[in-house]
Design a protein around this motif. Structure first.
Motif, PDB file in Angstrom:
ATOM      1  N   THR A  60      35.222  30.546  23.110  1.00  0.00           N
ATOM      2  CA  THR A  60      35.746  31.392  24.827  1.00  0.00           C
ATOM      3  C   THR A  60      37.311  31.874  24.505  1.00  0.00           C
ATOM      4  O   THR A  60      38.365  31.163  24.299  1.00  0.00           O
ATOM      5  CB  THR A  60      35.113  30.287  25.815  1.00  0.00           C
ATOM      6  N   VAL A  61      37.683  32.810  25.641  1.00  0.00           N
ATOM      7  CA  VAL A  61      39.045  32.971  25.281  1.00  0.00           C
ATOM      8  C   VAL A  61      39.870  33.216  26.999  1.00  0.00           C
ATOM      9  O   VAL A  61      38.627  34.038  27.928  1.00  0.00           O
ATOM     10  CB  VAL A  61      39.227  34.610  24.966  1.00  0.00           C
ATOM     11  N   ARG A  62      40.722  32.996  27.295  1.00  0.00           N
ATOM     12  CA  ARG A  62      41.845  33.427  28.295  1.00  0.00           C
ATOM     13  C   ARG A  62      42.026  34.876  28.369  1.00  0.00           C
ATOM     14  O   ARG A  62      42.719  34.717  27.700  1.00  0.00           O
ATOM     15  CB  ARG A  62      42.568  31.858  28.486  1.00  0.00           C
ATOM     16  N   VAL A  63      41.820  35.211  29.174  1.00  0.00           N
ATOM     17  CA  VAL A  63      42.319  36.699  29.266  1.00  0.00           C
ATOM     18  C   VAL A  63      42.639  36.678  30.855  1.00  0.00           C
ATOM     19  O   VAL A  63      42.563  36.759  31.884  1.00  0.00           O
ATOM     20  CB  VAL A  63      41.323  37.416  29.148  1.00  0.00           C
ATOM     21  N   PRO A  64      44.358  37.030  30.798  1.00  0.00           N
ATOM     22  CA  PRO A  64      44.880  37.814  32.054  1.00  0.00           C
ATOM     23  C   PRO A  64      44.370  39.139  32.534  1.00  0.00           C
ATOM     24  O   PRO A  64      44.586  39.959  31.974  1.00  0.00           O
ATOM     25  CB  PRO A  64      46.156  37.495  31.459  1.00  0.00           C
ATOM     26  N   VAL A  65      43.574  38.881  33.880  1.00  0.00           N
ATOM     27  CA  VAL A  65      43.393  40.118  33.983  1.00  0.00           C
ATOM     28  C   VAL A  65      43.592  40.540  35.501  1.00  0.00           C
ATOM     29  O   VAL A  65      43.558  40.396  36.547  1.00  0.00           O
ATOM     30  CB  VAL A  65      41.999  40.325  34.522  1.00  0.00           C
ATOM     31  N   GLY A  66      45.046  41.620  35.780  1.00  0.00           N
ATOM     32  CA  GLY A  66      45.658  42.154  37.036  1.00  0.00           C
ATOM     33  C   GLY A  66      46.552  41.013  36.719  1.00  0.00           C
ATOM     34  O   GLY A  66      47.159  40.212  36.348  1.00  0.00           O
ATOM     35  N   PRO A  67      46.006  39.951  38.259  1.00  0.00           N
ATOM     36  CA  PRO A  67      46.500  39.075  39.006  1.00  0.00           C
ATOM     37  C   PRO A  67      45.935  38.287  38.813  1.00  0.00           C
ATOM     38  O   PRO A  67      46.369  36.619  39.146  1.00  0.00           O
ATOM     39  CB  PRO A  67      46.879  39.670  40.372  1.00  0.00           C
ATOM     40  N   MET A  68      44.501  37.527  38.085  1.00  0.00           N
ATOM     41  CA  MET A  68      43.699  36.960  38.134  1.00  0.00           C
ATOM     42  C   MET A  68      43.899  36.180  36.702  1.00  0.00           C
ATOM     43  O   MET A  68      44.250  37.209  35.987  1.00  0.00           O
ATOM     44  CB  MET A  68      42.381  37.407  38.362  1.00  0.00           C
ATOM     45  N   ASP A  69      43.357  35.162  36.809  1.00  0.00           N
ATOM     46  CA  ASP A  69      43.442  34.151  35.360  1.00  0.00           C
ATOM     47  C   ASP A  69      41.811  33.952  35.082  1.00  0.00           C
ATOM     48  O   ASP A  69      41.078  33.757  35.935  1.00  0.00           O
ATOM     49  CB  ASP A  69      43.873  33.330  35.381  1.00  0.00           C
ATOM     50  N   THR A  70      41.480  34.870  33.392  1.00  0.00           N
ATOM     51  CA  THR A  70      39.888  34.565  33.408  1.00  0.00           C
ATOM     52  C   THR A  70      39.324  33.614  32.363  1.00  0.00           C
ATOM     53  O   THR A  70      41.364  33.485  31.703  1.00  0.00           O
ATOM     54  CB  THR A  70      39.500  36.024  33.773  1.00  0.00           C
ATOM     55  N   THR A  71      38.258  33.394  31.984  1.00  0.00           N
ATOM     56  CA  THR A  71      38.168  32.841  30.888  1.00  0.00           C
ATOM     57  C   THR A  71      36.682  33.704  30.558  1.00  0.00           C
ATOM     58  O   THR A  71      35.746  34.170  31.569  1.00  0.00           O
ATOM     59  CB  THR A  71      37.883  31.583  31.002  1.00  0.00           C
ATOM     60  N   MET A  72      37.162  34.648  29.069  1.00  0.00           N
ATOM     61  CA  MET A  72      35.600  35.314  29.440  1.00  0.00           C
ATOM     62  C   MET A  72      34.598  35.105  27.693  1.00  0.00           C
ATOM     63  O   MET A  72      35.361  33.836  26.814  1.00  0.00           O
ATOM     64  CB  MET A  72      35.773  36.465  28.523  1.00  0.00           C
ATOM     65  N   ALA A  73      33.200  34.326  27.890  1.00  0.00           N
ATOM     66  CA  ALA A  73      32.152  33.527  26.911  1.00  0.00           C
ATOM     67  C   ALA A  73      31.238  34.632  26.620  1.00  0.00           C
ATOM     68  O   ALA A  73      30.820  35.642  27.875  1.00  0.00           O
ATOM     69  CB  ALA A  73      32.376  32.522  27.124  1.00  0.00           C
ATOM     70  N   LEU A  74      30.356  34.602  25.384  1.00  0.00           N
ATOM     71  CA  LEU A  74      29.110  34.758  24.996  1.00  0.00           C
ATOM     72  C   LEU A  74      27.936  33.783  25.363  1.00  0.00           C
ATOM     73  O   LEU A  74      28.781  32.884  24.465  1.00  0.00           O
ATOM     74  CB  LEU A  74      29.281  35.346  23.647  1.00  0.00           C
ATOM     75  N   ARG A  75      27.294  34.201  25.213  1.00  0.00           N
ATOM     76  CA  ARG A  75      26.211  33.038  25.985  1.00  0.00           C
ATOM     77  C   ARG A  75      24.970  34.260  25.676  1.00  0.00           C
ATOM     78  O   ARG A  75      24.579  34.677  26.025  1.00  0.00           O
ATOM     79  CB  ARG A  75      26.273  32.494  27.041  1.00  0.00           C
ATOM     80  N   PRO A  76      23.813  33.042  24.229  1.00  0.00           N
ATOM     81  CA  PRO A  76      22.940  33.492  24.254  1.00  0.00           C
ATOM     82  C   PRO A  76      22.021  33.781  25.789  1.00  0.00           C
ATOM     83  O   PRO A  76      21.812  32.928  26.531  1.00  0.00           O
ATOM     84  CB  PRO A  76      22.208  32.397  24.017  1.00  0.00           C
ATOM     85  N   SER A  77      21.226  34.803  25.133  1.00  0.00           N
ATOM     86  CA  SER A  77      19.974  35.840  27.157  1.00  0.00           C
ATOM     87  C   SER A  77      19.153  36.102  26.186  1.00  0.00           C
ATOM     88  O   SER A  77      19.345  36.599  25.086  1.00  0.00           O
ATOM     89  CB  SER A  77      21.481  35.995  28.465  1.00  0.00           C
ATOM     90  N   LEU A  78      17.981  36.086  27.143  1.00  0.00           N
ATOM     91  CA  LEU A  78      17.366  36.621  26.915  1.00  0.00           C
ATOM     92  C   LEU A  78      17.273  38.485  27.442  1.00  0.00           C
ATOM     93  O   LEU A  78      16.821  39.143  27.059  1.00  0.00           O
ATOM     94  CB  LEU A  78      15.758  36.298  26.599  1.00  0.00           C
ATOM     95  N   THR A  79      17.492  38.430  28.501  1.00  0.00           N
ATOM     96  CA  THR A  79      17.452  39.770  29.021  1.00  0.00           C
ATOM     97  C   THR A  79      19.062  40.501  28.474  1.00  0.00           C
ATOM     98  O   THR A  79      19.679  41.825  29.347  1.00  0.00           O
ATOM     99  CB  THR A  79      17.581  39.440  30.890  1.00  0.00           C
ATOM    100  N   GLY A  80      19.963  39.805  28.875  1.00  0.00           N
ATOM    101  CA  GLY A  80      21.197  40.311  28.526  1.00  0.00           C
ATOM    102  C   GLY A  80      22.440  40.192  29.566  1.00  0.00           C
ATOM    103  O   GLY A  80      22.159  39.661  30.586  1.00  0.00           O
ATOM    104  N   GLY A  81      23.369  41.467  29.885  1.00  0.00           N
ATOM    105  CA  GLY A  81      24.033  41.511  31.361  1.00  0.00           C
ATOM    106  C   GLY A  81      25.345  40.971  31.269  1.00  0.00           C
ATOM    107  O   GLY A  81      25.567  40.160  30.050  1.00  0.00           O
ATOM    108  N   THR A  82      25.925  40.956  32.566  1.00  0.00           N
ATOM    109  CA  THR A  82      26.950  40.230  32.403  1.00  0.00           C
ATOM    110  C   THR A  82      26.921  39.621  33.829  1.00  0.00           C
ATOM    111  O   THR A  82      26.353  39.413  34.550  1.00  0.00           O
ATOM    112  CB  THR A  82      28.548  41.430  32.570  1.00  0.00           C
ATOM    113  N   ARG A  83      27.396  38.437  33.568  1.00  0.00           N
ATOM    114  CA  ARG A  83      27.976  37.360  35.201  1.00  0.00           C
ATOM    115  C   ARG A  83      29.082  37.069  35.594  1.00  0.00           C
ATOM    116  O   ARG A  83      29.635  36.835  33.767  1.00  0.00           O
ATOM    117  CB  ARG A  83      27.006  36.070  34.711  1.00  0.00           C
ATOM    118  N   ILE A  84      29.535  37.734  36.254  1.00  0.00           N
ATOM    119  CA  ILE A  84      31.067  37.373  36.581  1.00  0.00           C
ATOM    120  C   ILE A  84      30.813  36.839  37.800  1.00  0.00           C
ATOM    121  O   ILE A  84      30.541  36.489  39.315  1.00  0.00           O
ATOM    122  CB  ILE A  84      31.253  39.189  37.473  1.00  0.00           C
ATOM    123  N   ASP A  85      31.720  35.305  37.446  1.00  0.00           N
ATOM    124  CA  ASP A  85      31.963  34.088  38.575  1.00  0.00           C
ATOM    125  C   ASP A  85      32.373  34.412  39.368  1.00  0.00           C
ATOM    126  O   ASP A  85      34.431  33.536  38.269  1.00  0.00           O
ATOM    127  CB  ASP A  85      31.152  32.745  38.067  1.00  0.00           C
TER     128      ASP A  85
END
Length: 516
Positions: A60-85
């Motif tokens: 997991t990495v912490r990344v400032p994106v614009g005015p927001m503080d975010t965390t990004m991570a890769l997780r195992p998945s059968l379908t792939g894709g991107t999930r934004i919480d």
């Protein structure tokens, strides 16, 4: 040439050593020796489990994106894709790629200084899109490097623990790296940039397309979107800045802070909001005036588990949507104080007493008691309050769910808290008791998304003087629209603390800390 006798040849033939034939292995030894496919299957399991553990622990990495503080991570998945919480609004899913890994992006919070910079300089919003793209690019590269290290270390460590030899452990680490690289190639080959135009929303964000428009309208009317974004950033920033600009009353460190919530109605977003308010306002105790659940079934009990992680005492009374099963589940939590039938407890220096709602409306087999049942429950609570006063342990705050029951305590307690109506309000009752009614901290619950405009999320922070144990002021907090499209914090003083109130009232000692 000399001839060799036949007898000698026969003797020599018998003396010539025969080449030894391999001795067949017993069947039990054959069964004990691992077959190649079993070894390969075991190594594969070690590689997958080790890579997953590595990503879970260190991927997991912490990344400032614009005015927001975010965390990004890769997780195992059968379908792939991107999930934004986007807590507490919900989440959105994108079919961005097909690979055995999913990209999880968690928007943790808006950073006040960076948000304020956008508010002060709106012209910067025009470049926000490029800034976000750059930030996401940097974060993705950092995530890829960190994930490689995580999967190699995880698989190698697990291989070493299982095989206890360096060669198979290093082989597991190498295979994990190959697997991650193959996943990256698959994601790159199937990358779908148009997926952002067709997101799937969940939670309160399920109503987002009808409110803000879809991605196509944002692209075609980007100037309108810029204005809406500026307004969103401005309003959310107010939540962080309002307390520092409110005049007239500043609670000193000895002030007792009580967070009043009510009518959560099974909305999971409420727990993160409550947790944030506990930290931001340094809350000493939480009071929940009921309707935490929707149907009161045992299947809903797991929804209550975050209560144990809030870090402060939780005082609770039963609402008309909470069952006895709900109450028993909460009674087993260490930080919860359940009030019923006039029971009184002292928490954080204040004495509370309360009663649960006599009605359980989800049970259609029971005849509703109506207003008469509420008044009877309130009268019993008032009687218990008088008993406490006669015993020399007067109650500072009474708690009931229904306002009708709360009104029965007039004259026997300084303050009574309630909920039920899903909108906040405060009034003085005829005999001097202040009734404070909280709105819905769950925004009316999950059913609120059925309406065009979901109800606002409301809570309040009450400030009590530690010596007199009397209410000094309260902050009414409201998150409106889709959870955070507006944010307002308003400070209210009790009459005794208003500077102009002293001239019209008889002299009385002013509690310490009442004025700044």
């Amino acid at each position: 040439m000399a001839r060799v006798p036949l007898a000698a040849l026969s003797t020599m033939r018998h003396r010539t050593p025969h080449r030894a034939r391999p001795r067949p292995l017993p069947s039990d030894e054959l069964a004990a020796r691992p077959r190649p496919w079993a070894r390969a299957l075991g190594l594969t399991a070690v590689v997958l489990a080790g890579a997953w553990l590595g990503l879970l622990i260190a991927g997991t990495v912490r990344v400032p994106v614009g005015p927001m503080d975010t965390t990004m991570a890769l997780r195992p998945s059968l379908t792939g894709g991107t999930r934004i919480d986007v807590s507490p609004l919900g989440s959105l899913s994108l079919d961005s790629h097909a690979a055995p890994v999913r990209l999880d992006v968690n928007v943790e919070r808006l950073d006040p200084p960076r948000s304020q910079a956008l508010v002060d300089h709106p012209e910067r919003i025009s470049g926000l899109q490029d800034e976000v793209v750059r930030d996401v690019g940097h974060g993705t590269r950092d995530l890829a490097a960190r994930s490689c290290v995580a999967v190699v270390c995880g698989a190698t460590a697990l291989g070493l623990a299982v095989y206890r030899r360096p060669r198979p452990a290093l082989a597991a680490g190498g295979l994990a790296l190959v697997l991650l690289a193959a996943s990256g190639v698959s994601a790159y080959a199937t990358w779908n940039p148009k997926s952002v135009l067709e997101p799937r929303f969940s939670g309160l964000l399920a109503s987002a397309p009808s409110v803000v428009g879809n991605a196509r309208s944002i692209v075609t009317e980007f100037d309108v979107y810029q204005k809406e974004l500026a307004r969103l950033v401005t309003n959310v920033t107010k939540l962080y800045d309002a307390t520092s600009t409110l005049p007239a009353y500043r609670p000193d460190p000895s002030t007792i802070r009580v967070l009043h919530v009510s009518d959560i109605h099974l909305n999971p977003a409420s727990w993160k909001i409550i947790g944030s308010l506990v930290k931001q306002y340094q809350v000493n105790v939480i009071v929940d005036s009921g309707d935490t659940m929707d149907h009161g079934t045992a299947a809903e009990n797991g929804f209550l588990d975050p209560v144990g992680d809030l870090g402060v005492p939780y005082v609770w009374v039963r609402g008309n949507h909470d069952s006895r099963t709900t109450q028993r589940y909460l009674e087993r939590m260490r930080n919860v104080r359940v009030l019923d039938e006039g029971r009184a407890v002292t928490v954080a220096g204040l004495r509370f007493a309360g009663t649960g709602d006599p009605q359980f409306t989800p049970d259609r087999s029971a005849v509703p008691g109506g207003e008469a049942a509420e008044r009877l429950a309130g009268a019993r609570l008032a009687s218990a309050l008088r008993d406490q006063q006669a015993a020399g342990t007067p109650v500072d705050v009474a708690v009931a769910h229904e306002p009708t029951a709360a009104e029965e305590t007039d004259g026997v307690v300084p303050l009574v808290l309630c909920g039920h109506l899903h909108h906040e309000g405060t009034r003085l009752l005829p005999y001097g008791t202040r009734l404070r009614r909280e709105g819905s901290t769950g925004g009316g619950g999950l059913r609120a998304v059925e309406h065009e405009h979901p109800a606002p999320i409301q809570a309040s922070v009450l400030y009590f003087d530690r010596d007199s144990r009397r209410l000094q002021a309260w902050d009414a907090i409201e998150l409106g629209g889709l959870g955070l499209t507006t944010a307002e914090v308003s400070r209210h003083l009790v009459d005794e603390n208003k500077p102009a109130a002293g001239a019209s009232r008889s002299p009385s000692p002013t509690p310490p800390g009442a004025l700044p």
